[in-house]
Design a protein around this motif. Structure first.
Motif, PDB file in Angstrom:
ATOM      1  N   SER A 255      65.778 -26.310  62.162  1.00 59.29           N
ATOM      2  CA  SER A 255      65.157 -25.556  61.077  1.00 59.29           C
ATOM      3  C   SER A 255      66.159 -25.224  59.985  1.00 59.29           C
ATOM      4  CB  SER A 255      64.565 -24.261  61.643  1.00 59.29           C
ATOM      5  OG  SER A 255      63.925 -23.534  60.624  1.00 59.29           O
ATOM      6  N   TYR A 256      65.743 -25.486  58.744  1.00 60.83           N
ATOM      7  CA  TYR A 256      66.526 -25.152  57.554  1.00 60.83           C
ATOM      8  C   TYR A 256      65.743 -24.129  56.743  1.00 60.83           C
ATOM      9  CZ  TYR A 256      69.007 -29.573  58.400  1.00 60.83           C
ATOM     10  OH  TYR A 256      69.735 -30.600  58.944  1.00 60.83           O
ATOM     11  N   TRP A 257      66.453 -23.172  56.153  1.00 53.75           N
ATOM     12  CA  TRP A 257      65.834 -22.162  55.296  1.00 53.75           C
ATOM     13  C   TRP A 257      66.860 -21.746  54.255  1.00 53.75           C
ATOM     14  CZ3 TRP A 257      67.407 -17.205  54.113  1.00 53.75           C
ATOM     15  CH2 TRP A 257      66.497 -16.426  53.395  1.00 53.75           C
ATOM     16  N   ASP A 258      66.415 -21.511  53.029  1.00 56.18           N
ATOM     17  CA  ASP A 258      67.325 -20.979  52.014  1.00 56.18           C
ATOM     18  C   ASP A 258      66.690 -19.786  51.314  1.00 56.18           C
ATOM     19  OD1 ASP A 258      65.569 -21.945  50.054  1.00 56.18           O
ATOM     20  OD2 ASP A 258      66.948 -23.450  49.309  1.00 56.18           O
ATOM     21  N   SER A 259      67.442 -19.166  50.408  1.00 52.71           N
ATOM     22  CA  SER A 259      66.993 -17.921  49.777  1.00 52.71           C
ATOM     23  C   SER A 259      65.814 -18.114  48.831  1.00 52.71           C
ATOM     24  CB  SER A 259      68.153 -17.240  49.053  1.00 52.71           C
ATOM     25  OG  SER A 259      68.670 -18.101  48.049  1.00 52.71           O
ATOM     26  N   GLN A 260      65.518 -19.358  48.439  1.00 54.62           N
ATOM     27  CA  GLN A 260      64.302 -19.620  47.658  1.00 54.62           C
ATOM     28  C   GLN A 260      63.093 -19.825  48.571  1.00 54.62           C
ATOM     29  OE1 GLN A 260      67.183 -21.698  46.900  1.00 54.62           O
ATOM     30  NE2 GLN A 260      67.778 -20.117  45.458  1.00 54.62           N
ATOM     31  N   HIS A 261      63.316 -19.647  49.851  1.00 56.87           N
ATOM     32  CA  HIS A 261      62.294 -19.810  50.896  1.00 56.87           C
ATOM     33  C   HIS A 261      61.840 -21.254  51.048  1.00 56.87           C
ATOM     34  CE1 HIS A 261      62.290 -15.542  51.423  1.00 56.87           C
ATOM     35  NE2 HIS A 261      62.011 -15.361  50.138  1.00 56.87           N
ATOM     36  N   ASP A 262      62.698 -22.205  50.668  1.00 61.24           N
ATOM     37  CA  ASP A 262      62.438 -23.606  50.988  1.00 61.24           C
ATOM     38  C   ASP A 262      62.731 -23.786  52.472  1.00 61.24           C
ATOM     39  OD1 ASP A 262      61.820 -24.201  48.353  1.00 61.24           O
ATOM     40  OD2 ASP A 262      63.810 -24.993  47.892  1.00 61.24           O
ATOM     41  N   ILE A 263      61.805 -24.431  53.170  1.00 60.69           N
ATOM     42  CA  ILE A 263      61.917 -24.599  54.616  1.00 60.69           C
ATOM     43  C   ILE A 263      61.702 -26.065  54.964  1.00 60.69           C
ATOM     44  CG2 ILE A 263      60.919 -23.981  56.860  1.00 60.69           C
ATOM     45  CD1 ILE A 263      59.854 -21.403  55.413  1.00 60.69           C
ATOM     46  N   ALA A 264      62.543 -26.571  55.844  1.00 59.20           N
ATOM     47  CA  ALA A 264      62.358 -27.910  56.400  1.00 59.20           C
ATOM     48  C   ALA A 264      62.565 -27.784  57.907  1.00 59.20           C
ATOM     49  CB  ALA A 264      63.348 -28.902  55.800  1.00 59.20           C
ATOM     50  N   THR A 265      61.604 -28.269  58.678  1.00 58.61           N
ATOM     51  CA  THR A 265      61.653 -28.161  60.127  1.00 58.61           C
ATOM     52  C   THR A 265      61.408 -29.526  60.746  1.00 58.61           C
ATOM     53  OG1 THR A 265      60.760 -25.925  59.965  1.00 58.61           O
ATOM     54  CG2 THR A 265      60.719 -26.947  62.129  1.00 58.61           C
TER      55      THR A 265
END
Length: 166
Positions: free
Chosen positions: A73-83
Motif C-alpha cells: 500500500s502506498y499513500w501520500d499527503s494528497q491522499h493518492d492511494i495505490a494498493t
C-alpha cells in the motif's frame, strides 16, 4: 473493472512517486505484520511485477512460508492511494539479485539509490540481500481527487484470481 493495461501505468506512477510502501504479511497465528519497503515495479509485455531488495529476516521468511501473500500500500499527503494484493516469491540467485540491485542504482531519485549504503548489503550476492518478487492479483488506484468527485478510481483483478484470498 479496469483492464490491466489501463491501471498498471497509473499504479506505477503513484508507486514510483511515493517510493516507500507499507507491506503487510500474516504470521503463523494469522496476525498481520507490516513493514515499510522500497519496491520497484516493472510493466513489460502485459505483465506487472514488483521487486524489492530486502533482508531475508527470520520473521519475513516465516510469515511468507505461512502465507505467500502480501498487501502493498502506498499513500501520500494528497491522499493518492495505490494498493496491490500480491503473491510474494523469494529470489536468492545471483542473477536476479544483481539485476534488481542494478535497477535500484540505475533508477532516478527518489526511486533509485545505491543499496551498498546498507552495510550488510555491500554486494548483491551476499546472503543478507535477497529479492522478493510481487505478482499482483488485485490492484486499486485511488487518486485523492476522487474524494472531491474528480478523477477516476481504477480497480483490477486477475481473471485467475478466483483461487486467491478475498
Amino acid at each position: 473493472m479496469t483492464d490491466l493495461t489501463d491501471i498498471a501505468p497509473a499504479f506505477i506512477d503513484i508507486a514510483h512517486r511515493i517510493v516507500w510502501a507499507t507491506v503487510a504479511t500474516v504470521d503463523r497465528h494469522s496476525r498481520p505484520r507490516s513493514r515499510v519497503l522500497h519496491p520497484i515495479w516493472e510493466w513489460e509485455d502485459g505483465t506487472l511485477s514488483g521487486w524489492v531488495g530486502t533482508g531475508p529476516t527470520p520473521v519475513k521468511v516465516a510469515d511468507l512460508e505461512h502465507s505467500p501473500y502480501v498487501s502493498v500500500s502506498y499513500w501520500d499527503s494528497q491522499h493518492d492511494i495505490a494498493t496491490a494484493e500480491c503473491r510474494a516469491t523469494w529470489h536468492h540467485d545471483d542473477d536476479t539479485c544483481r539485476r534488481i540491485w542494478d535497477a535500484y542504482v540505475a533508477a532516478p531519485p527518489p526511486l533509485g539509490y545505491d543499496p551498498s549504503i546498507i552495510p550488510a548489503w555491500s554486494d548483491p550476492t551476499r546472503p543478507e540481500f535477497a529479492v522478493l518478487e510481487f505478482t499482483p492479483w488485485r490492484l486499486r488506484v485511488f487518486p485523492g481527487s476522487a474524494l472531491l468527485g474528480e478523477g477516476e478510481v481504477l480497480n483490477w483483478r486477475a481473471a485467475a484470481a478466483d483461487d486467491q484470498p478475498m
